[in-house]
Design a protein around this motif. Structure first.
Motif, PDB file in Angstrom:
ATOM      1  N   MET A  64      27.585 -18.098  66.097  1.00  0.00           N
ATOM      2  CA  MET A  64      27.093 -17.044  65.229  1.00  0.00           C
ATOM      3  C   MET A  64      28.229 -16.515  64.381  1.00  0.00           C
ATOM      4  SD  MET A  64      24.774 -14.828  67.767  1.00  0.00           S
ATOM      5  CE  MET A  64      24.932 -15.771  69.254  1.00  0.00           C
ATOM      6  N   ASP A  65      28.010 -16.457  63.081  1.00  0.00           N
ATOM      7  CA  ASP A  65      28.995 -15.817  62.223  1.00  0.00           C
ATOM      8  C   ASP A  65      28.670 -14.327  62.153  1.00  0.00           C
ATOM      9  OD1 ASP A  65      30.066 -18.256  61.802  1.00  0.00           O
ATOM     10  OD2 ASP A  65      29.356 -18.500  59.742  1.00  0.00           O
ATOM     11  N   VAL A  66      29.689 -13.509  62.329  1.00  0.00           N
ATOM     12  CA  VAL A  66      29.458 -12.069  62.239  1.00  0.00           C
ATOM     13  C   VAL A  66      30.420 -11.441  61.237  1.00  0.00           C
ATOM     14  CG1 VAL A  66      28.543 -11.808  64.569  1.00  0.00           C
ATOM     15  CG2 VAL A  66      30.981 -11.574  64.219  1.00  0.00           C
ATOM     16  N   LYS A  67      29.928 -10.418  60.575  1.00  0.00           N
ATOM     17  CA  LYS A  67      30.758  -9.689  59.619  1.00  0.00           C
ATOM     18  C   LYS A  67      30.479  -8.206  59.816  1.00  0.00           C
ATOM     19  CE  LYS A  67      31.939  -9.529  54.768  1.00  0.00           C
ATOM     20  NZ  LYS A  67      31.597  -9.880  53.400  1.00  0.00           N
ATOM     21  N   ASP A  68      31.533  -7.434  59.983  1.00  0.00           N
ATOM     22  CA  ASP A  68      31.397  -5.999  60.219  1.00  0.00           C
ATOM     23  C   ASP A  68      30.372  -5.696  61.313  1.00  0.00           C
ATOM     24  OD1 ASP A  68      33.252  -5.651  58.177  1.00  0.00           O
ATOM     25  OD2 ASP A  68      31.678  -5.689  56.645  1.00  0.00           O
ATOM     26  N   GLY A  69      30.396  -6.509  62.358  1.00  0.00           N
ATOM     27  CA  GLY A  69      29.533  -6.255  63.509  1.00  0.00           C
ATOM     28  C   GLY A  69      28.095  -6.697  63.352  1.00  0.00           C
ATOM     29  N   ARG A  70      27.786  -7.453  62.260  1.00  0.00           N
ATOM     30  CA  ARG A  70      26.418  -7.928  62.026  1.00  0.00           C
ATOM     31  C   ARG A  70      26.447  -9.446  61.879  1.00  0.00           C
ATOM     32  NH1 ARG A  70      22.201  -4.778  62.402  1.00  0.00           N
ATOM     33  NH2 ARG A  70      21.211  -5.658  60.566  1.00  0.00           N
ATOM     34  N   THR A  71      25.367 -10.108  62.306  1.00  0.00           N
ATOM     35  CA  THR A  71      25.300 -11.546  62.063  1.00  0.00           C
ATOM     36  C   THR A  71      24.981 -11.776  60.591  1.00  0.00           C
ATOM     37  OG1 THR A  71      22.996 -11.579  62.710  1.00  0.00           O
ATOM     38  CG2 THR A  71      24.589 -12.173  64.397  1.00  0.00           C
ATOM     39  N   VAL A  72      25.583 -12.797  60.015  1.00  0.00           N
ATOM     40  CA  VAL A  72      25.430 -12.959  58.573  1.00  0.00           C
ATOM     41  C   VAL A  72      24.543 -14.115  58.139  1.00  0.00           C
ATOM     42  CG1 VAL A  72      27.460 -11.740  57.817  1.00  0.00           C
ATOM     43  CG2 VAL A  72      27.677 -14.102  58.487  1.00  0.00           C
ATOM     44  N   LYS A  73      24.599 -15.239  58.829  1.00  0.00           N
ATOM     45  CA  LYS A  73      23.777 -16.356  58.362  1.00  0.00           C
ATOM     46  C   LYS A  73      22.313 -16.026  58.564  1.00  0.00           C
ATOM     47  CE  LYS A  73      26.638 -20.440  58.508  1.00  0.00           C
ATOM     48  NZ  LYS A  73      27.292 -21.309  59.479  1.00  0.00           N
ATOM     49  N   GLY A  74      21.488 -16.488  57.674  1.00  0.00           N
ATOM     50  CA  GLY A  74      20.063 -16.261  57.815  1.00  0.00           C
ATOM     51  C   GLY A  74      19.593 -16.806  59.144  1.00  0.00           C
ATOM     52  N   VAL A  75      18.860 -16.013  59.827  1.00  0.00           N
ATOM     53  CA  VAL A  75      18.394 -16.423  61.142  1.00  0.00           C
ATOM     54  C   VAL A  75      16.886 -16.276  61.187  1.00  0.00           C
ATOM     55  CG1 VAL A  75      18.453 -15.853  63.580  1.00  0.00           C
ATOM     56  CG2 VAL A  75      20.551 -15.780  62.256  1.00  0.00           C
ATOM     57  N   ASN A  76      16.240 -17.312  61.669  1.00  0.00           N
ATOM     58  CA  ASN A  76      14.791 -17.344  61.628  1.00  0.00           C
ATOM     59  C   ASN A  76      14.190 -17.185  63.021  1.00  0.00           C
ATOM     60  OD1 ASN A  76      12.201 -17.725  60.795  1.00  0.00           O
ATOM     61  ND2 ASN A  76      12.350 -19.947  60.637  1.00  0.00           N
ATOM     62  N   PHE A  77      14.390 -16.008  63.582  1.00  0.00           N
ATOM     63  CA  PHE A  77      13.811 -15.734  64.892  1.00  0.00           C
ATOM     64  C   PHE A  77      12.672 -14.770  64.719  1.00  0.00           C
ATOM     65  CE2 PHE A  77      17.465 -17.364  67.275  1.00  0.00           C
ATOM     66  CZ  PHE A  77      16.797 -17.891  68.363  1.00  0.00           C
ATOM     67  N   VAL A  78      11.527 -15.114  65.260  1.00  0.00           N
ATOM     68  CA  VAL A  78      10.394 -14.229  65.005  1.00  0.00           C
ATOM     69  C   VAL A  78      10.411 -12.960  65.820  1.00  0.00           C
ATOM     70  CG1 VAL A  78       8.636 -15.592  63.860  1.00  0.00           C
ATOM     71  CG2 VAL A  78       9.075 -15.947  66.297  1.00  0.00           C
ATOM     72  N   ASN A  79      10.655 -13.050  67.098  1.00  0.00           N
ATOM     73  CA  ASN A  79      10.382 -11.873  67.924  1.00  0.00           C
ATOM     74  C   ASN A  79      11.512 -10.854  67.984  1.00  0.00           C
ATOM     75  OD1 ASN A  79       7.786 -12.747  68.608  1.00  0.00           O
ATOM     76  ND2 ASN A  79       8.695 -14.243  70.000  1.00  0.00           N
ATOM     77  N   LEU A  80      12.402 -10.895  67.035  1.00  0.00           N
ATOM     78  CA  LEU A  80      13.512  -9.945  67.076  1.00  0.00           C
ATOM     79  C   LEU A  80      13.204  -8.733  66.209  1.00  0.00           C
ATOM     80  CD1 LEU A  80      16.670 -12.194  66.782  1.00  0.00           C
ATOM     81  CD2 LEU A  80      15.589 -11.274  68.819  1.00  0.00           C
ATOM     82  N   ARG A  81      13.566  -7.591  66.723  1.00  0.00           N
ATOM     83  CA  ARG A  81      13.428  -6.383  65.919  1.00  0.00           C
ATOM     84  C   ARG A  81      14.460  -6.409  64.802  1.00  0.00           C
ATOM     85  NH1 ARG A  81      15.259  -2.317  68.750  1.00  0.00           N
ATOM     86  NH2 ARG A  81      15.595  -3.529  70.638  1.00  0.00           N
ATOM     87  N   ASP A  82      15.652  -6.905  65.147  1.00  0.00           N
ATOM     88  CA  ASP A  82      16.756  -6.859  64.186  1.00  0.00           C
ATOM     89  C   ASP A  82      17.595  -8.123  64.344  1.00  0.00           C
ATOM     90  OD1 ASP A  82      18.941  -6.377  62.651  1.00  0.00           O
ATOM     91  OD2 ASP A  82      19.603  -4.581  63.738  1.00  0.00           O
ATOM     92  N   ALA A  83      17.299  -9.130  63.527  1.00  0.00           N
ATOM     93  CA  ALA A  83      17.993 -10.416  63.653  1.00  0.00           C
ATOM     94  C   ALA A  83      19.452 -10.311  63.238  1.00  0.00           C
ATOM     95  CB  ALA A  83      17.285 -11.483  62.820  1.00  0.00           C
ATOM     96  N   GLY A  84      19.813  -9.201  62.612  1.00  0.00           N
ATOM     97  CA  GLY A  84      21.210  -9.018  62.222  1.00  0.00           C
ATOM     98  C   GLY A  84      22.056  -8.429  63.331  1.00  0.00           C
ATOM     99  N   ASP A  85      21.401  -8.092  64.434  1.00  0.00           N
ATOM    100  CA  ASP A  85      22.139  -7.499  65.547  1.00  0.00           C
ATOM    101  C   ASP A  85      22.634  -8.608  66.466  1.00  0.00           C
ATOM    102  OD1 ASP A  85      23.130  -6.147  67.681  1.00  0.00           O
ATOM    103  OD2 ASP A  85      21.224  -5.279  68.321  1.00  0.00           O
ATOM    104  N   PRO A  86      23.942  -8.827  66.546  1.00  0.00           N
ATOM    105  CA  PRO A  86      24.467  -9.923  67.363  1.00  0.00           C
ATOM    106  C   PRO A  86      24.064  -9.807  68.825  1.00  0.00           C
ATOM    107  CG  PRO A  86      26.268  -8.690  66.310  1.00  0.00           C
ATOM    108  CD  PRO A  86      24.989  -8.040  65.888  1.00  0.00           C
ATOM    109  N   VAL A  87      23.910  -8.582  69.304  1.00  0.00           N
ATOM    110  CA  VAL A  87      23.560  -8.408  70.714  1.00  0.00           C
ATOM    111  C   VAL A  87      22.149  -8.919  70.974  1.00  0.00           C
ATOM    112  CG1 VAL A  87      23.267  -6.757  72.585  1.00  0.00           C
ATOM    113  CG2 VAL A  87      25.110  -6.449  70.926  1.00  0.00           C
ATOM    114  N   GLU A  88      21.229  -8.551  70.084  1.00  0.00           N
ATOM    115  CA  GLU A  88      19.850  -8.970  70.287  1.00  0.00           C
ATOM    116  C   GLU A  88      19.704 -10.484  70.126  1.00  0.00           C
ATOM    117  OE1 GLU A  88      15.420  -7.453  69.145  1.00  0.00           O
ATOM    118  OE2 GLU A  88      17.135  -6.354  68.335  1.00  0.00           O
ATOM    119  N   LEU A  89      20.428 -11.020  69.167  1.00  0.00           N
ATOM    120  CA  LEU A  89      20.391 -12.470  68.953  1.00  0.00           C
ATOM    121  C   LEU A  89      21.001 -13.205  70.160  1.00  0.00           C
ATOM    122  CD1 LEU A  89      19.524 -14.491  66.820  1.00  0.00           C
ATOM    123  CD2 LEU A  89      21.809 -14.341  65.827  1.00  0.00           C
TER     124      LEU A  89
END
Lengths: 242, 194
Positions: free
Chosen positions: A1-26
């Motif tokens: 996972m690429d992260v920038k300023d604490g957020r994941t950056v590459k487009g991520v196609n996960f349906v059941n996530l509230r926040d796909a930009g959250d590295p913890v949830e991903l």
């Protein structure tokens, strides 16, 4: 996972996530789907980088029950210390090791080889595998195979080898180069770059002699489900946790 | 239930604390003899090199205390190795709880072993709700050979002790705190030990 300023950056196609930009949830989603290990690569360059990354590491360690590695811009004993204290299992160093190879010895002596991964990006120039820096953008004159042996001798616990020639092609891993590295060092080698379909993983374990395989976008975009991949590897007699 | 993680300056214990927190247990770090003796459960962690970890233990007097503990004690990774008689790493005398000498893998295999491996020959209630071939996460260069106190095996170069048990003492070579659901189950079993 690429992260920038604490957020994941590459487009991520996960349906059941509230926040796909959250590295913890991903990370939690991947752990649930059967990932054996996670790698976070920090690409932020801000002043606040260290603290933001350390906070992210702490939150990941709090919630994830599988090992994870953190890399990106790590250049000193202090950088490593803060990440390990916040719960990272391993750190990965790349350009800083090329610029200052003694850093590998220093980190291995202080923290133990088991948590020091050396990432190597390389591509072929006139048929010769050369180490590249800054995500593969800056060529060096260093031979890939010489460098792999050197980092192992200096105390790296693992090598993460990415072929820039294969990365993004989805045509399979650089198995010839991988096999050469894997048989010339006595530490585990992780294959990276080129995964497109399930047989590519089989090939990299069998002919590439890889000890582990890494992929990003095919998992982010659900082109391959980790559980299905692991079942397929198991059916090919490749030892793997199901 | 009061759970104490022995704090003697050897390695990263954050992950162990987090693993218990996920089970609803607030595991506290302590190097205080009275607090350790009074705990319901004791965790003896360890990452790093055996002889320097052993001297840190001796500096704090905990080397004499640990073998006398009566409550369930769980040694993890280097913690387990230090509970053995001896380790080849740094020519180290251990606590002598487990009657076995720790050896180094040879150069016939990649060292350290780093990754997931399968447990077999499970022999203890510590492995309740866990089946043969359950995978756990290991990172180590030294191992305890099979012996009378082996309660789980795994194989890397040779079959060796993935877990040891004697009376109230359990030692695991793997990292339950990093071994997914299997590891969480084992920590739960440890908390449930009578």
């Amino acid at each position: 996972m690429d992260v920038k300023d604490g957020r994941t950056v590459k487009g991520v196609n996960f349906v059941n996530l509230r926040d796909a930009g959250d590295p913890v949830e991903l990370a939690a989603a991947y752990a649930l789907n059967g990932a054996d290990e996670l790698v976070f690569l920090d690409i932020s360059a801000s002043e606040e980088k260290r603290k933001t990354l350390a906070d992210m590491v702490y939150r990941v360690a709090e919630q994830i029950n599988i090992p994870f590695t953190v890399g990106g811009g790590i250049a000193s004993v202090e950088d490593v210390d803060i990440l390990l204290k916040n719960g990272a299992d391993k750190v990965s160093i790349n350009s800083s090791a090329v610029k200052n190879p003694g850093l590998i010895n220093e980190l291995a002596a202080k923290f133990g080889s088991q948590c020091i991964v050396v990432a190597i990006d390389a591509k072929q120039i006139d048929g010769q595998w050369k180490v590249h820096l800054v995500g593969g953008k800056v060529p060096t004159d260093i031979d890939l195979f010489d460098w792999a042996k050197e980092v192992a001798q200096r105390g790296a616990g693992e090598i993460l080898f990415t072929s820039m020639d294969h990365d993004g092609t989805k045509n399979g891993f650089a198995n010839n180069a991988l096999a050469t590295i894997s048989t010339s060092v006595n530490i585990p080698v992780i294959a990276s770059g080129g995964a497109g379909k399930i047989p590519h993983f089989v090939d990299t374990f069998v002919s590439g002699k890889a000890d582990a395989a890494l992929a990003a976008s095919i998992f982010h975009f659900k082109e391959i489900e980790i559980n299905a991949l692991k079942k397929a590897l198991h059916s090919q007699q490749i030892p793997i946790r199901l | 239930m009061k759970t104490v993680i022995i704090d003697y300056g050897a390695g990263n214990i954050q992950s162990i604390q987090f693993a218990f927190a996920r089970l609803g247990i607030d595991a506290v770090l302590s190097s205080d003899s009275n607090e350790i003796v009074a705990a319901d459960r004791v965790i003896f962690p360890g990452v790093g090199e055996a002889s320097s970890a052993m001297s840190k233990l001796k500096d704090s007097g905990l080397d004499a205390l640990i073998p006398t503990l009566k409550q369930p004690v769980l040694g993890i990774c280097l913690g387990m190795q230090l509970m053995c008689n001896y380790s080849e790493e740094g020519d180290t005398q251990g606590l002598g709880i487990f009657d076995v000498d720790v050896k180094r893998f040879t150069s016939a295999v990649k060292v350290p072993q780093m990754g997931w491996n399968a447990l077999t020959q499970l022999k203890s209630s510590f492995f309740s709700h866990t089946t043969d071939n359950a995978y756990v996460y290991l990172v180590h260069s030294y191992y305890a050979p099979l012996c009378d106190q082996t309660v789980a095996q795994t194989t890397y170069e040779v079959a060796y002790s993935a877990a040891l048990q004697k009376d109230n003492f359990t030692g695991v070579q793997f990292h339950p705190e990093k071994s997914g659901e299997v590891g969480a189950q084992l920590l739960t079993n440890f908390l449930n030990q009578s």
